[in-house]
Design a protein around this motif. Sequence first.
Motif, PDB file in Angstrom:
ATOM      1  N   VAL A   1       3.954  -3.465 -12.894  1.00 52.21           N
ATOM      2  CA  VAL A   1       4.914  -2.386 -12.701  1.00 52.21           C
ATOM      3  C   VAL A   1       5.642  -2.665 -11.393  1.00 52.21           C
ATOM      4  O   VAL A   1       5.012  -2.920 -10.368  1.00 52.21           O
ATOM      5  N   GLU A   2       6.971  -2.624 -11.431  1.00 49.73           N
ATOM      6  CA  GLU A   2       7.769  -2.847 -10.224  1.00 49.73           C
ATOM      7  C   GLU A   2       7.884  -1.525  -9.464  1.00 49.73           C
ATOM      8  O   GLU A   2       8.240  -0.499 -10.043  1.00 49.73           O
ATOM      9  N   VAL A   3       7.559  -1.573  -8.158  1.00 51.42           N
ATOM     10  CA  VAL A   3       7.542  -0.365  -7.338  1.00 51.42           C
ATOM     11  C   VAL A   3       8.387  -0.591  -6.085  1.00 51.42           C
ATOM     12  O   VAL A   3       8.252  -1.619  -5.406  1.00 51.42           O
ATOM     13  N   SER A   4       9.260   0.363  -5.769  1.00 53.73           N
ATOM     14  CA  SER A   4      10.058   0.291  -4.539  1.00 53.73           C
ATOM     15  C   SER A   4       9.155   0.483  -3.334  1.00 53.73           C
ATOM     16  O   SER A   4       8.204   1.276  -3.377  1.00 53.73           O
ATOM     17  N   CYS A   5       9.450  -0.233  -2.253  1.00 54.13           N
ATOM     18  CA  CYS A   5       8.587  -0.170  -1.082  1.00 54.13           C
ATOM     19  C   CYS A   5       9.345  -0.605   0.170  1.00 54.13           C
ATOM     20  O   CYS A   5      10.499  -1.023   0.106  1.00 54.13           O
ATOM     21  N   HIS A   6       8.647  -0.519   1.282  1.00 49.05           N
ATOM     22  CA  HIS A   6       9.121  -1.068   2.558  1.00 49.05           C
ATOM     23  C   HIS A   6       7.993  -1.944   3.080  1.00 49.05           C
ATOM     24  O   HIS A   6       6.851  -1.497   3.207  1.00 49.05           O
ATOM     25  N   ILE A   7       8.292  -3.199   3.380  1.00 52.06           N
ATOM     26  CA  ILE A   7       7.287  -4.164   3.826  1.00 52.06           C
ATOM     27  C   ILE A   7       7.525  -4.500   5.286  1.00 52.06           C
ATOM     28  O   ILE A   7       8.644  -4.829   5.676  1.00 52.06           O
ATOM     29  N   GLU A   8       6.458  -4.426   6.074  1.00 50.88           N
ATOM     30  CA  GLU A   8       6.523  -4.804   7.489  1.00 50.88           C
ATOM     31  C   GLU A   8       5.481  -5.872   7.765  1.00 50.88           C
ATOM     32  O   GLU A   8       4.339  -5.764   7.315  1.00 50.88           O
ATOM     33  N   ALA A   9       5.868  -6.893   8.521  1.00 49.69           N
ATOM     34  CA  ALA A   9       4.895  -7.881   8.988  1.00 49.69           C
ATOM     35  C   ALA A   9       4.067  -7.226  10.084  1.00 49.69           C
ATOM     36  O   ALA A   9       4.569  -6.415  10.864  1.00 49.69           O
ATOM     37  N   THR A  10       2.791  -7.548  10.133  1.00 50.26           N
ATOM     38  CA  THR A  10       1.904  -6.981  11.136  1.00 50.26           C
ATOM     39  C   THR A  10       0.808  -7.981  11.446  1.00 50.26           C
ATOM     40  O   THR A  10       0.677  -9.004  10.785  1.00 50.26           O
ATOM     41  N   ASN A  11       0.027  -7.680  12.414  1.00 48.62           N
ATOM     42  CA  ASN A  11      -1.144  -8.470  12.761  1.00 48.62           C
ATOM     43  C   ASN A  11      -2.173  -7.474  13.277  1.00 48.62           C
ATOM     44  O   ASN A  11      -2.348  -7.312  14.462  1.00 48.62           O
ATOM     45  N   LYS A  12      -2.808  -6.766  12.330  1.00 50.13           N
ATOM     46  CA  LYS A  12      -3.698  -5.674  12.686  1.00 50.13           C
ATOM     47  C   LYS A  12      -5.076  -5.886  12.090  1.00 50.13           C
ATOM     48  O   LYS A  12      -5.206  -6.248  10.919  1.00 50.13           O
ATOM     49  N   LYS A  13      -6.089  -5.618  12.874  1.00 52.02           N
ATOM     50  CA  LYS A  13      -7.461  -5.684  12.375  1.00 52.02           C
ATOM     51  C   LYS A  13      -7.764  -4.418  11.590  1.00 52.02           C
ATOM     52  O   LYS A  13      -7.447  -3.313  12.031  1.00 52.02           O
ATOM     53  N   VAL A  14      -8.330  -4.593  10.410  1.00 55.17           N
ATOM     54  CA  VAL A  14      -8.761  -3.465   9.587  1.00 55.17           C
ATOM     55  C   VAL A  14     -10.204  -3.707   9.170  1.00 55.17           C
ATOM     56  O   VAL A  14     -10.630  -4.852   8.995  1.00 55.17           O
ATOM     57  N   PHE A  15     -10.969  -2.643   9.035  1.00 59.67           N
ATOM     58  CA  PHE A  15     -12.347  -2.729   8.565  1.00 59.67           C
ATOM     59  C   PHE A  15     -12.300  -2.441   7.075  1.00 59.67           C
ATOM     60  O   PHE A  15     -12.009  -1.315   6.670  1.00 59.67           O
ATOM     61  N   ALA A  16     -12.498  -3.469   6.255  1.00 58.16           N
ATOM     62  CA  ALA A  16     -12.237  -3.300   4.835  1.00 58.16           C
ATOM     63  C   ALA A  16     -13.068  -4.239   3.982  1.00 58.16           C
ATOM     64  O   ALA A  16     -13.685  -5.174   4.476  1.00 58.16           O
ATOM     65  N   ARG A  17     -13.026  -3.966   2.687  1.00 57.23           N
ATOM     66  CA  ARG A  17     -13.578  -4.869   1.671  1.00 57.23           C
ATOM     67  C   ARG A  17     -12.457  -5.186   0.710  1.00 57.23           C
ATOM     68  O   ARG A  17     -11.417  -4.523   0.727  1.00 57.23           O
ATOM     69  N   THR A  18     -12.633  -6.199  -0.114  1.00 61.76           N
ATOM     70  CA  THR A  18     -11.591  -6.567  -1.069  1.00 61.76           C
ATOM     71  C   THR A  18     -12.173  -6.620  -2.470  1.00 61.76           C
ATOM     72  O   THR A  18     -13.391  -6.559  -2.650  1.00 61.76           O
ATOM     73  N   ARG A  19     -11.293  -6.801  -3.451  1.00 57.02           N
ATOM     74  CA  ARG A  19     -11.782  -6.892  -4.831  1.00 57.02           C
ATOM     75  C   ARG A  19     -12.606  -8.149  -5.054  1.00 57.02           C
ATOM     76  O   ARG A  19     -13.393  -8.214  -5.988  1.00 57.02           O
ATOM     77  N   THR A  20     -12.448  -9.161  -4.209  1.00 55.91           N
ATOM     78  CA  THR A  20     -13.212 -10.395  -4.380  1.00 55.91           C
ATOM     79  C   THR A  20     -14.410 -10.495  -3.436  1.00 55.91           C
ATOM     80  O   THR A  20     -15.253 -11.354  -3.620  1.00 55.91           O
ATOM     81  N   ASP A  21     -14.476  -9.630  -2.425  1.00 57.33           N
ATOM     82  CA  ASP A  21     -15.586  -9.630  -1.475  1.00 57.33           C
ATOM     83  C   ASP A  21     -15.933  -8.189  -1.135  1.00 57.33           C
ATOM     84  O   ASP A  21     -15.241  -7.548  -0.347  1.00 57.33           O
ATOM     85  N   PRO A  22     -17.011  -7.648  -1.737  1.00 54.85           N
ATOM     86  CA  PRO A  22     -17.334  -6.234  -1.555  1.00 54.85           C
ATOM     87  C   PRO A  22     -17.940  -5.878  -0.192  1.00 54.85           C
ATOM     88  O   PRO A  22     -18.164  -4.707   0.086  1.00 54.85           O
ATOM     89  N   ALA A  23     -18.181  -6.865   0.653  1.00 57.09           N
ATOM     90  CA  ALA A  23     -18.771  -6.581   1.968  1.00 57.09           C
ATOM     91  C   ALA A  23     -17.705  -6.029   2.919  1.00 57.09           C
ATOM     92  O   ALA A  23     -16.643  -6.616   3.081  1.00 57.09           O
ATOM     93  N   TYR A  24     -18.009  -4.869   3.527  1.00 57.46           N
ATOM     94  CA  TYR A  24     -17.097  -4.330   4.542  1.00 57.46           C
ATOM     95  C   TYR A  24     -17.205  -5.187   5.786  1.00 57.46           C
ATOM     96  O   TYR A  24     -18.303  -5.466   6.267  1.00 57.46           O
ATOM     97  N   MET A  25     -16.077  -5.623   6.289  1.00 58.37           N
ATOM     98  CA  MET A  25     -16.052  -6.420   7.511  1.00 58.37           C
ATOM     99  C   MET A  25     -14.677  -6.342   8.140  1.00 58.37           C
ATOM    100  O   MET A  25     -13.726  -5.859   7.529  1.00 58.37           O
ATOM    101  N   GLU A  26     -14.583  -6.804   9.371  1.00 58.25           N
ATOM    102  CA  GLU A  26     -13.291  -6.816  10.048  1.00 58.25           C
ATOM    103  C   GLU A  26     -12.441  -7.932   9.462  1.00 58.25           C
ATOM    104  O   GLU A  26     -12.880  -9.067   9.341  1.00 58.25           O
ATOM    105  N   ARG A  27     -11.209  -7.585   9.105  1.00 58.65           N
ATOM    106  CA  ARG A  27     -10.270  -8.547   8.546  1.00 58.65           C
ATOM    107  C   ARG A  27      -8.927  -8.354   9.245  1.00 58.65           C
ATOM    108  O   ARG A  27      -8.683  -7.309   9.834  1.00 58.65           O
TER     109      ARG A  27
END
Length: 116
Positions: free
Chosen positions: A41-67
């Motif tokens: 599905v095509e969705v309108s958005c606004h994209i910004e480049a960043t370099n921010k640490k987030v504490f998260a997990r992903t669909r391929t790695d369920p471990a919460y860690m700093e990324r």
Amino acid sequence: RDRASMALDSGLAALMVETVEIEWPTGTLTLDGIQSYGAAVEVSCHIEATNKKVFARTRTDPAYMERVATSRIYLAESPVVTINCRLTLPDGRQPLILAVEANGDERGAHHQVIWT
């Protein structure tokens, strides 16, 4: 205008001149054990480049860690995106979704922020 764009602050809505494609998981795995996805599905958005640490997990790695997130994507509150979705950027890259934030005010939800 659709309901989603009406709920957005007009300043934020005016910034949403880019589009991304989002695919939601079907819950079905391929014969190789890989998650399958529905139609994009095509969705309108606004994209910004960043370099921010987030504490998260992903669909391929369920471990919460700093990324480190390299982009922040603003879109309307609907359709709802999760870290299990597959995202395609305008340049064709498909980064993992690290986190999704639902944002709102006293009137209710009005936009999401996706960190990739």
